[in-house]
Design an enzyme around this catalytic site. Structure first.
Site, short mmCIF file in Angstrom:
data_model
loop_
_atom_site.label_atom_id
_atom_site.label_comp_id
_atom_site.label_asym_id
_atom_site.label_seq_id
_atom_site.Cartn_x
_atom_site.Cartn_y
_atom_site.Cartn_z
N ASP A 8 100.83 29.29 -2.63
CA ASP A 8 101.34 28.22 -3.29
C ASP A 8 100.86 28.14 -4.69
OD1 ASP A 8 98.63 27.63 -3.52
OD2 ASP A 8 98.72 25.78 -2.16
N CYS A 65 96.03 30.58 -1.53
CA CYS A 65 96.13 29.22 -2.03
C CYS A 65 95.05 28.88 -2.65
CB CYS A 65 96.47 28.25 -0.77
SG CYS A 65 95.01 28.00 0.23
N THR A 67 91.98 27.54 -2.18
CA THR A 67 90.87 27.95 -1.58
C THR A 67 90.95 29.23 -0.36
OG1 THR A 67 91.16 26.39 0.46
CG2 THR A 67 89.65 25.78 -1.65
N HIS A 98 87.74 45.36 12.98
CA HIS A 98 87.42 44.74 14.15
C HIS A 98 88.36 43.90 14.88
CE1 HIS A 98 82.66 45.66 13.88
NE2 HIS A 98 83.32 46.74 13.73
N HIS A 133 86.98 46.59 20.59
CA HIS A 133 87.54 45.59 19.67
C HIS A 133 88.98 45.34 20.21
CE1 HIS A 133 84.13 46.14 17.17
NE2 HIS A 133 84.36 47.29 16.81
#
Ligand code: RB5
Length: 155
Positions: A8, A65, A67, A98, A133
């Site tokens: 964004d 974005c 954050t 993992h 995993h």
């Protein structure tokens, strides 16, 4: 390896820097936008990149974005997507080794471009370790099947 990129406005500058890095490395990528710093809604770009990865057209995605939080939450709504928000190289390596994460998310307002580019390098060099995993990643897919039974959740 084909990489789908998106952001964004809050992650736009970081996405552009990542494009520069991928170009330098001669990597094959497509920019799904946004294409400038005008205000937009991060779920729209999360959806484009996540669909491109979930369909198998692209091997990996990178989303930014402000954050990294909103865009990772949105991307993880698409079946088959394992989007990991990373702010350090250790987490980026673990997310690949993992969790077999297929979209790297970062926050353009959180980390500097230098660190973000190191995280991208780490992400691209790391590979899924499989073994125990795989069982856990399979259980994530089983959750999609359980809670979204009509979707085709094959990643
Ligand atoms: C946009 O202002 C901002 O909310 C967005 O980039 C992101 O940080 C959301 O999680």
């Amino acid at each position: 390896m084909r990489i789908a990129l998106g952001s964004d406005h809050g992650g736009f500058e970081l996405k552009e820097a990542i494009k520069g890095k991928l170009s330098e490395k001669g990597m094959d990528f497509k920019d799904f936008g946004t294409l400038n710093s005008d205000s937009v809604d991060y779920p729209d770009f999360a959806e484009k990149v996540a669909e491109a990865v979930a369909s198998g057209e692209f091997d990996q995605g990178i989303l930014c974005c402000g954050t990294g939080i909103g865009i990772s939450i949105a991307a993880n709504k698409i079946p088959g997507i394992r989007a990991a928000l990373c702010g350090d190289c250790f987490s980026a390596r673990m997310a690949r080794e993992h969790n077999n994460a297929n979209i790297l998310c970062m926050g353009g307002r959180v980390i500097g471009i230098g660190l973000a580019l190191e995280i991208v390098e780490t992400w691209l060099e790391a590979g899924f370790q499989g073994g125990r995993h795989q069982r856990r990643v399979d259980k994530i897919a089983a959750l999609e099947g359980k809670y979204h039974p009509r979707c085709n959740c094959e990643p």
